[in-house]
Design a protein around this motif. Structure first.
Motif, PDB file in Angstrom:
ATOM      1  N   SER A 138       1.015 -10.217   6.872  1.00  0.00           N
ATOM      2  CA  SER A 138       0.090  -9.191   7.375  1.00  0.00           C
ATOM      3  C   SER A 138      -0.302  -9.433   8.824  1.00  0.00           C
ATOM      4  O   SER A 138      -0.876  -8.552   9.459  1.00  0.00           O
ATOM      5  CB  SER A 138      -1.176  -9.172   6.517  1.00  0.00           C
ATOM      6  OG  SER A 138      -1.949 -10.341   6.754  1.00  0.00           O
ATOM      7  N   HIS A 152      -7.485  -6.555  10.654  1.00  0.00           N
ATOM      8  CA  HIS A 152      -6.326  -5.950   9.992  1.00  0.00           C
ATOM      9  C   HIS A 152      -5.351  -5.477  11.063  1.00  0.00           C
ATOM     10  O   HIS A 152      -5.437  -4.349  11.558  1.00  0.00           O
ATOM     11  CB  HIS A 152      -6.777  -4.799   9.101  1.00  0.00           C
ATOM     12  CG  HIS A 152      -7.815  -5.185   8.092  1.00  0.00           C
ATOM     13  ND1 HIS A 152      -7.561  -6.078   7.070  1.00  0.00           N
ATOM     14  CD2 HIS A 152      -9.127  -4.825   7.953  1.00  0.00           C
ATOM     15  CE1 HIS A 152      -8.660  -6.233   6.334  1.00  0.00           C
ATOM     16  NE2 HIS A 152      -9.623  -5.485   6.858  1.00  0.00           N
ATOM     17  N   HIS A 199      -2.337  -3.148   8.987  1.00  0.00           N
ATOM     18  CA  HIS A 199      -1.907  -3.832   7.775  1.00  0.00           C
ATOM     19  C   HIS A 199      -3.060  -4.672   7.213  1.00  0.00           C
ATOM     20  O   HIS A 199      -3.488  -5.633   7.857  1.00  0.00           O
ATOM     21  CB  HIS A 199      -0.712  -4.739   8.061  1.00  0.00           C
ATOM     22  CG  HIS A 199       0.480  -4.021   8.603  1.00  0.00           C
ATOM     23  ND1 HIS A 199       0.925  -2.816   8.107  1.00  0.00           N
ATOM     24  CD2 HIS A 199       1.332  -4.335   9.615  1.00  0.00           C
ATOM     25  CE1 HIS A 199       1.999  -2.427   8.770  1.00  0.00           C
ATOM     26  NE2 HIS A 199       2.262  -3.323   9.703  1.00  0.00           N
ATOM     27  N   PRO A 200      -3.561  -4.331   6.031  1.00  0.00           N
ATOM     28  CA  PRO A 200      -4.685  -5.104   5.480  1.00  0.00           C
ATOM     29  C   PRO A 200      -4.300  -6.554   5.217  1.00  0.00           C
ATOM     30  O   PRO A 200      -3.214  -6.856   4.723  1.00  0.00           O
ATOM     31  CB  PRO A 200      -4.994  -4.376   4.164  1.00  0.00           C
ATOM     32  CG  PRO A 200      -4.461  -2.988   4.360  1.00  0.00           C
ATOM     33  CD  PRO A 200      -3.230  -3.164   5.205  1.00  0.00           C
ATOM     34  N   ASP A 213      -5.131 -10.377   3.359  1.00  0.00           N
ATOM     35  CA  ASP A 213      -5.314 -10.738   1.958  1.00  0.00           C
ATOM     36  C   ASP A 213      -6.800 -10.961   1.666  1.00  0.00           C
ATOM     37  O   ASP A 213      -7.294 -12.082   1.631  1.00  0.00           O
ATOM     38  CB  ASP A 213      -4.505 -12.003   1.640  1.00  0.00           C
ATOM     39  CG  ASP A 213      -4.465 -12.308   0.153  1.00  0.00           C
ATOM     40  OD1 ASP A 213      -5.148 -11.605  -0.622  1.00  0.00           O
ATOM     41  OD2 ASP A 213      -3.763 -13.262  -0.227  1.00  0.00           O
ATOM     42  N   SER A 239      -6.276   2.775   5.939  1.00  0.00           N
ATOM     43  CA  SER A 239      -5.475   1.767   5.240  1.00  0.00           C
ATOM     44  C   SER A 239      -6.194   1.297   3.977  1.00  0.00           C
ATOM     45  O   SER A 239      -7.424   1.192   3.951  1.00  0.00           O
ATOM     46  CB  SER A 239      -5.207   0.564   6.150  1.00  0.00           C
ATOM     47  OG  SER A 239      -4.417   0.928   7.258  1.00  0.00           O
ATOM     48  N   TYR A 250      -6.419  -1.559   0.662  1.00  0.00           N
ATOM     49  CA  TYR A 250      -6.088  -2.852   0.067  1.00  0.00           C
ATOM     50  C   TYR A 250      -6.359  -2.746  -1.426  1.00  0.00           C
ATOM     51  O   TYR A 250      -7.497  -2.558  -1.838  1.00  0.00           O
ATOM     52  CB  TYR A 250      -6.941  -3.974   0.691  1.00  0.00           C
ATOM     53  CG  TYR A 250      -6.745  -5.328   0.051  1.00  0.00           C
ATOM     54  CD1 TYR A 250      -5.658  -6.129   0.396  1.00  0.00           C
ATOM     55  CD2 TYR A 250      -7.640  -5.815  -0.903  1.00  0.00           C
ATOM     56  CE1 TYR A 250      -5.470  -7.367  -0.185  1.00  0.00           C
ATOM     57  CE2 TYR A 250      -7.461  -7.058  -1.489  1.00  0.00           C
ATOM     58  CZ  TYR A 250      -6.371  -7.828  -1.123  1.00  0.00           C
ATOM     59  OH  TYR A 250      -6.190  -9.063  -1.704  1.00  0.00           O
ATOM     60  N   LYS A 251      -5.296  -2.810  -2.223  1.00  0.00           N
ATOM     61  CA  LYS A 251      -5.400  -2.671  -3.679  1.00  0.00           C
ATOM     62  C   LYS A 251      -6.194  -1.412  -4.058  1.00  0.00           C
ATOM     63  O   LYS A 251      -7.047  -1.432  -4.940  1.00  0.00           O
ATOM     64  CB  LYS A 251      -6.013  -3.922  -4.303  1.00  0.00           C
ATOM     65  CG  LYS A 251      -5.134  -5.162  -4.103  1.00  0.00           C
ATOM     66  CD  LYS A 251      -5.676  -6.377  -4.826  1.00  0.00           C
ATOM     67  CE  LYS A 251      -4.708  -7.556  -4.663  1.00  0.00           C
ATOM     68  NZ  LYS A 251      -5.184  -8.791  -5.340  1.00  0.00           N
ATOM     69  N   THR A 255     -10.025  -0.371   3.601  1.00  0.00           N
ATOM     70  CA  THR A 255     -10.495  -1.534   4.356  1.00  0.00           C
ATOM     71  C   THR A 255     -11.882  -1.233   4.929  1.00  0.00           C
ATOM     72  O   THR A 255     -12.227  -0.085   5.191  1.00  0.00           O
ATOM     73  CB  THR A 255      -9.529  -1.877   5.497  1.00  0.00           C
ATOM     74  OG1 THR A 255      -9.342  -0.712   6.320  1.00  0.00           O
ATOM     75  CG2 THR A 255      -8.186  -2.340   4.960  1.00  0.00           C
ATOM     76  N   GLU A 294       4.311  -3.198   5.476  1.00  0.00           N
ATOM     77  CA  GLU A 294       2.995  -3.404   4.874  1.00  0.00           C
ATOM     78  C   GLU A 294       3.067  -4.465   3.777  1.00  0.00           C
ATOM     79  O   GLU A 294       4.054  -4.535   3.037  1.00  0.00           O
ATOM     80  CB  GLU A 294       2.466  -2.090   4.297  1.00  0.00           C
ATOM     81  CG  GLU A 294       3.319  -1.521   3.174  1.00  0.00           C
ATOM     82  CD  GLU A 294       2.931  -0.102   2.791  1.00  0.00           C
ATOM     83  OE1 GLU A 294       2.000   0.457   3.377  1.00  0.00           O
ATOM     84  OE2 GLU A 294       3.601   0.455   1.887  1.00  0.00           O
ATOM     85  N   THR A 309      -0.753  -3.047  -0.635  1.00  0.00           N
ATOM     86  CA  THR A 309      -1.524  -2.351   0.401  1.00  0.00           C
ATOM     87  C   THR A 309      -0.866  -1.020   0.741  1.00  0.00           C
ATOM     88  O   THR A 309       0.293  -0.767   0.393  1.00  0.00           O
ATOM     89  CB  THR A 309      -1.643  -3.192   1.686  1.00  0.00           C
ATOM     90  OG1 THR A 309      -0.365  -3.244   2.358  1.00  0.00           O
ATOM     91  CG2 THR A 309      -2.108  -4.613   1.371  1.00  0.00           C
ATOM     92  N   SER A 353      -0.671   0.885   4.275  1.00  0.00           N
ATOM     93  CA  SER A 353      -1.015   0.762   5.691  1.00  0.00           C
ATOM     94  C   SER A 353      -0.958   2.107   6.412  1.00  0.00           C
ATOM     95  O   SER A 353      -0.134   2.963   6.089  1.00  0.00           O
ATOM     96  CB  SER A 353      -0.065  -0.214   6.383  1.00  0.00           C
ATOM     97  OG  SER A 353      -0.317  -0.286   7.770  1.00  0.00           O
TER      98      SER A 353
END
Length: 399
Positions: A135, A174, A178-179, A181, A206, A208-209, A213, A319, A323, A325
């Motif tokens: 990332s 980020h 791109h997030p 972890d 973007s 994340y799961k 973000t 990405e 995620t 992105s």
């Protein structure tokens, strides 16, 4: 042929392969193709004209309220506060989580200068940590190892054993949308009692799961500079799920003025960090088209990924797993960490009219931050020598 001559030939061949892949995606250019252009295809003219027609062009107006509500909804957070720029947003974020003069704040060495400058504005000292190559964000495992080596908890407060200073917070960034972890990073902050702040300047839109973000940290900062996915000309925002922190953010960024019909009473040192209604109007129109812009940016990224799939000596920065992105800036990563080779590739791309740039100079190499505490930065140093950004405007996919 000498060894240096052979290396030059290999670099030239790599630059040719990269240029061919870029041309395959973007087509020919008869001028300079910018790295990232703003795009105005919605109601920007209508909303800005409304400000001019009504006279509401400064720091109060309906578009400021609207952009804050829109951002809170998009990010899925309790409160958004619009401010003058992303650096101002990050400065206030650090204040809100209790960063004080003399503290240290952990930040990635691989970041834009605003991250480090915001720490300095708070009177604190940056403490640089390493990144990971997927990332480009903070490496949680290497961060944990570094803290084990240099830090200790004293009455629940993390301290640097060498300097004695409290380590108050961790800022994660980020990179390129791109997030990083966040699960692993958050676990480290809990163990060491660090406030987590997200520098989400580049990651509007973007996920994340599945979550936007900017909602995992106690606070987060956004940027709406002219080269971001959404622009207000200049501008930023603070995000938080803590209603009290949101209230304080609004108060601090509006000169800490106590509301009154006519009196000017200020109850603490505040900041004139307000976003003008004129800028907010532009941003409201931009946000209406956020989904479309991200869709086209992701389409462009997919085309780059396909074009570079078989190109030896380079990989497209995709990405991270889990995620979604916004691919604010597309990037490639060279296999060999060699600054001279990187610069030859950059020269070839820019000479051909495709504006490209390296990643940021590492913070610890800058004169004002050279003496700051830092971890082993072996990954960041390799990334500095290998990452190249390519033209990423959403309109490029239309051609």
């Amino acid at each position: 042929m000498t060894q240096s001559s052979a290396a030059a030939v290999q670099t030239s061949a790599l630059a040719d392969r990269i240029l061919a892949a870029v041309r395959e995606v973007l087509g020919p250019t008869d001028g300079v193709m910018p790295l990232h252009e703003p795009e105005f295809r919605g109601r920007e003219w209508d909303y800005v004209k409304d400000c001019l027609d009504t006279g509401w062009v400064s720091s109060v107006g309906g578009y400021v309220d609207r952009i804050e509500a829109d951002l809170a909804r998009i990010a899925g957070v309790e409160r958004a506060v619009a401010v003058a720029n992303g650096t101002a947003a990050l400065h206030i974020c650090l204040d809100l989580v209790g960063v004080k003069p003399g503290d240290e704040v952990l930040i990635p060495d691989l970041t834009f200068i605003a991250t480090a400058n915001a720490v300095s504005y708070a009177g604190a000292r940056p403490h640089f940590v390493d990144s990971e190559p997927v990332s480009l964000g903070v490496d949680a495992g290497r961060l944990e190892a570094h803290l084990q080596a240099v830090a200790e908890l004293r009455e629940g407060v993390c301290h640097n054993r060498a300097t004695g200073a409290p380590i108050r917070a961790l800022v994660v960034m980020h990179a390129f949308g791109h997030p990083c972890d966040l699960d692993a990073i958050e676990a480290v902050t809990v163990r060491w009692n660090l406030a987590l702040v997200e520098d989400a300047a580049e990651s509007l839109g973007s996920l994340y799961k599945g979550a936007h973000t900017g909602g995992r940290g106690r606070v987060a900062a956004l940027s709406f500079n002219g080269n971001k996915v959404v622009t207000t000309g200049g501008g930023g925002a603070i995000l938080t799920n803590d209603a009290e922190l949101g209230r304080r953010a609004k108060h601090l960024t509006t000169t800490a003025r106590v509301p009154h019909r006519w009196s000017f009473i200020h109850d603490q040192i505040g900041y004139n960090y307000r976003m003008p209604n004129l800028n907010a109007a532009l941003g409201c129109a931009q946000l209406e088209r956020l989904d479309d812009m991200i869709r086209r940016k992701r389409d462009l990224a997919a085309r780059y990924a396909a074009a570079f799939k078989e190109v030896q000596g380079v990989r497209f920065l995709a990405e991270p797993e889990g995620t979604h992105s916004n691919y604010w800036l597309n990037a490639i990563v060279l296999d060999d960490a060699d600054l001279e080779s990187r610069d030859r590739v950059l020269e070839r791309l820019n000479d051909a009219g495709y504006m490209s740039r390296p990643i940021w100079t590492l913070m610890h190499r800058l004169p004002m931050y050279a003496d700051c505490p830092r971890a082993d930065l072996v990954v960041a140093e390799r990334l500095e020598a290998t990452v190249i950004n390519l033209p990423s405007s959403p309109k490029l996919v239309d051609a």
